[in-house]
Design a protein around this motif. Structure first.
Motif, PDB file in Angstrom:
ATOM      1  N   LYS A 104       0.835  -1.212   0.000  1.00 50.70           N
ATOM      2  CA  LYS A 104       0.000   0.000   0.000  1.00 50.70           C
ATOM      3  C   LYS A 104       0.869   1.261   0.000  1.00 50.70           C
ATOM      4  O   LYS A 104       0.607   2.207  -0.741  1.00 50.70           O
ATOM      5  N   GLN A 105       1.919   1.271   0.826  1.00 52.73           N
ATOM      6  CA  GLN A 105       2.783   2.446   0.905  1.00 52.73           C
ATOM      7  C   GLN A 105       3.573   2.658  -0.388  1.00 52.73           C
ATOM      8  O   GLN A 105       3.732   3.783  -0.848  1.00 52.73           O
ATOM      9  N   VAL A 106       4.048   1.571  -0.966  1.00 53.09           N
ATOM     10  CA  VAL A 106       4.810   1.679  -2.214  1.00 53.09           C
ATOM     11  C   VAL A 106       3.902   2.091  -3.364  1.00 53.09           C
ATOM     12  O   VAL A 106       4.209   3.021  -4.109  1.00 53.09           O
ATOM     13  N   SER A 107       2.755   1.429  -3.502  1.00 55.41           N
ATOM     14  CA  SER A 107       1.854   1.758  -4.621  1.00 55.41           C
ATOM     15  C   SER A 107       1.269   3.160  -4.480  1.00 55.41           C
ATOM     16  O   SER A 107       0.931   3.794  -5.473  1.00 55.41           O
ATOM     17  N   GLY A 108       1.209   3.670  -3.254  1.00 57.19           N
ATOM     18  CA  GLY A 108       0.728   5.028  -3.028  1.00 57.19           C
ATOM     19  C   GLY A 108       1.781   6.094  -3.291  1.00 57.19           C
ATOM     20  O   GLY A 108       1.503   7.287  -3.236  1.00 57.19           O
TER      21      GLY A 108
ATOM     22  N   VAL B  55       6.758   5.628  -0.423  1.00 55.88           N
ATOM     23  CA  VAL B  55       8.107   5.082  -0.291  1.00 55.88           C
ATOM     24  C   VAL B  55       8.426   4.293  -1.551  1.00 55.88           C
ATOM     25  O   VAL B  55       7.539   3.921  -2.315  1.00 55.88           O
ATOM     26  N   ARG B  56       9.713   4.054  -1.737  1.00 55.63           N
ATOM     27  CA  ARG B  56      10.145   3.180  -2.829  1.00 55.63           C
ATOM     28  C   ARG B  56      10.914   2.032  -2.184  1.00 55.63           C
ATOM     29  O   ARG B  56      11.811   2.255  -1.370  1.00 55.63           O
ATOM     30  N   LEU B  57      10.553   0.815  -2.537  1.00 53.04           N
ATOM     31  CA  LEU B  57      11.190  -0.378  -1.990  1.00 53.04           C
ATOM     32  C   LEU B  57      12.503  -0.616  -2.715  1.00 53.04           C
ATOM     33  O   LEU B  57      12.520  -0.867  -3.911  1.00 53.04           O
ATOM     34  N   LEU B  58      13.613  -0.522  -1.960  1.00 49.77           N
ATOM     35  CA  LEU B  58      14.926  -0.671  -2.565  1.00 49.77           C
ATOM     36  C   LEU B  58      15.577  -2.010  -2.254  1.00 49.77           C
ATOM     37  O   LEU B  58      16.499  -2.418  -2.955  1.00 49.77           O
ATOM     38  N   ASP B  59      15.140  -2.649  -1.207  1.00 50.10           N
ATOM     39  CA  ASP B  59      15.682  -3.965  -0.889  1.00 50.10           C
ATOM     40  C   ASP B  59      14.705  -4.684   0.013  1.00 50.10           C
ATOM     41  O   ASP B  59      14.004  -4.060   0.806  1.00 50.10           O
ATOM     42  N   PHE B  60      14.685  -6.008  -0.130  1.00 48.69           N
ATOM     43  CA  PHE B  60      13.751  -6.860   0.611  1.00 48.69           C
ATOM     44  C   PHE B  60      14.477  -8.173   0.842  1.00 48.69           C
ATOM     45  O   PHE B  60      14.708  -8.938  -0.087  1.00 48.69           O
TER      46      PHE B  60
ATOM     47  N   GLY C 243      15.205 -19.416  16.097  1.00 44.26           N
ATOM     48  CA  GLY C 243      13.899 -19.944  15.719  1.00 44.26           C
ATOM     49  C   GLY C 243      12.981 -18.902  15.102  1.00 44.26           C
ATOM     50  O   GLY C 243      11.843 -19.191  14.748  1.00 44.26           O
ATOM     51  N   GLY C 244      13.472 -17.679  14.945  1.00 41.21           N
ATOM     52  CA  GLY C 244      12.651 -16.602  14.392  1.00 41.21           C
ATOM     53  C   GLY C 244      13.102 -16.185  13.007  1.00 41.21           C
ATOM     54  O   GLY C 244      14.098 -16.677  12.476  1.00 41.21           O
ATOM     55  N   SER C 245      12.348 -15.277  12.439  1.00 41.60           N
ATOM     56  CA  SER C 245      12.660 -14.730  11.121  1.00 41.60           C
ATOM     57  C   SER C 245      12.371 -13.242  11.127  1.00 41.60           C
ATOM     58  O   SER C 245      11.692 -12.726  12.010  1.00 41.60           O
ATOM     59  N   ALA C 246      12.884 -12.565  10.127  1.00 39.73           N
ATOM     60  CA  ALA C 246      12.645 -11.135   9.991  1.00 39.73           C
ATOM     61  C   ALA C 246      12.839 -10.715   8.545  1.00 39.73           C
ATOM     62  O   ALA C 246      13.519 -11.390   7.773  1.00 39.73           O
ATOM     63  N   LEU C 247      12.233  -9.608   8.218  1.00 34.81           N
ATOM     64  CA  LEU C 247      12.454  -8.964   6.928  1.00 34.81           C
ATOM     65  C   LEU C 247      13.373  -7.782   7.141  1.00 34.81           C
ATOM     66  O   LEU C 247      13.183  -7.009   8.086  1.00 34.81           O
ATOM     67  N   VAL C 248      14.358  -7.654   6.293  1.00 36.25           N
ATOM     68  CA  VAL C 248      15.146  -6.436   6.222  1.00 36.25           C
ATOM     69  C   VAL C 248      14.591  -5.696   5.017  1.00 36.25           C
ATOM     70  O   VAL C 248      14.641  -6.192   3.892  1.00 36.25           O
ATOM     71  N   VAL C 249      14.010  -4.539   5.278  1.00 38.35           N
ATOM     72  CA  VAL C 249      13.364  -3.769   4.226  1.00 38.35           C
ATOM     73  C   VAL C 249      14.041  -2.405   4.139  1.00 38.35           C
ATOM     74  O   VAL C 249      14.107  -1.679   5.136  1.00 38.35           O
ATOM     75  N   ALA C 250      14.567  -2.074   2.965  1.00 37.68           N
ATOM     76  CA  ALA C 250      15.158  -0.759   2.731  1.00 37.68           C
ATOM     77  C   ALA C 250      14.142   0.071   1.962  1.00 37.68           C
ATOM     78  O   ALA C 250      13.728  -0.302   0.866  1.00 37.68           O
ATOM     79  N   LEU C 251      13.737   1.178   2.570  1.00 38.06           N
ATOM     80  CA  LEU C 251      12.728   2.040   1.969  1.00 38.06           C
ATOM     81  C   LEU C 251      13.296   3.436   1.734  1.00 38.06           C
ATOM     82  O   LEU C 251      13.837   4.052   2.657  1.00 38.06           O
ATOM     83  N   GLU C 252      13.160   3.918   0.506  1.00 38.64           N
ATOM     84  CA  GLU C 252      13.483   5.309   0.222  1.00 38.64           C
ATOM     85  C   GLU C 252      12.258   6.131   0.574  1.00 38.64           C
ATOM     86  O   GLU C 252      11.140   5.817   0.147  1.00 38.64           O
ATOM     87  N   LEU C 253      12.462   7.177   1.354  1.00 39.72           N
ATOM     88  CA  LEU C 253      11.371   8.084   1.706  1.00 39.72           C
ATOM     89  C   LEU C 253      11.270   9.093   0.569  1.00 39.72           C
ATOM     90  O   LEU C 253      12.029  10.056   0.509  1.00 39.72           O
TER      91      LEU C 253
END
Length: 145
Positions: free
Chosen positions: A31-35, A38-43, A93-103
């Motif tokens: 939603k944030q990217v399509s709006g 922000v721009r998603l630079l890494d996932f 035992g856990g996981s996470a997303l590393v998300v790089a967002l350009e504002l």
């Protein structure tokens, strides 16, 4: 006027149970990217086994497998050292997303500051939960007076 290819980028580490992020997290990101906010630079998906072995999956060609309805624009912008440091925070035992967002809005601001001869000397981000807690406390204090 100076023209920047990218504006400031923030790295988020979003933890979750299991090996896949909740669809709600992905929907919020989409939603944030399509709006255009922000721009998603890494996932990057980081998982840590119970014995501490770290697995890193950089999502680049198969965004749909993770429920992304968008393209990652600059895969690899998050450095290996950054990812390794962030992986230390993921519990066994856990996981996470590393998300790089350009504002996106900050790119124009950065261009204007540089064009005017200004130099950014410091930048701090106050996390939303902290801002809201401070605002709530100030509001409560004001009501008691």
């Amino acid at each position: 006027m100076a023209e920047f290819r990218y504006g400031p980028v923030e790295l988020y580490l979003v933890g979750f149970e299991g090996d896949r992020p909740d669809p709600g997290v992905i929907a919020a990101l989409n939603k944030q990217v399509s709006g255009g906010h922000v721009r998603l630079l890494d996932f990057v998906l980081v998982s840590k086994s119970e014995d501490g072995e770290v697995t890193i999956i950089e999502v680049d060609d198969d965004e749909e497998e993770y429920g992304l309805d968008l393209v990652v624009d600059a895969v690899g912008i998050t450095g290996e050292e950054d990812i390794a440091d962030l992986a230390d925070v993921v519990p066994p035992g856990g996981s996470a997303l590393v998300v790089a967002l350009e504002l996106v809005y900050q790119r124009a601001l950065a261009e204007s500051v540089v064009a005017s001869g200004g130099v950014l000397l410091s930048y701090e981000r106050i996390p939303a939960p902290v801002v809201n807690a401070i605002a709530d406390a100030a509001e409560s204090e004001g009501e008691q007076e």
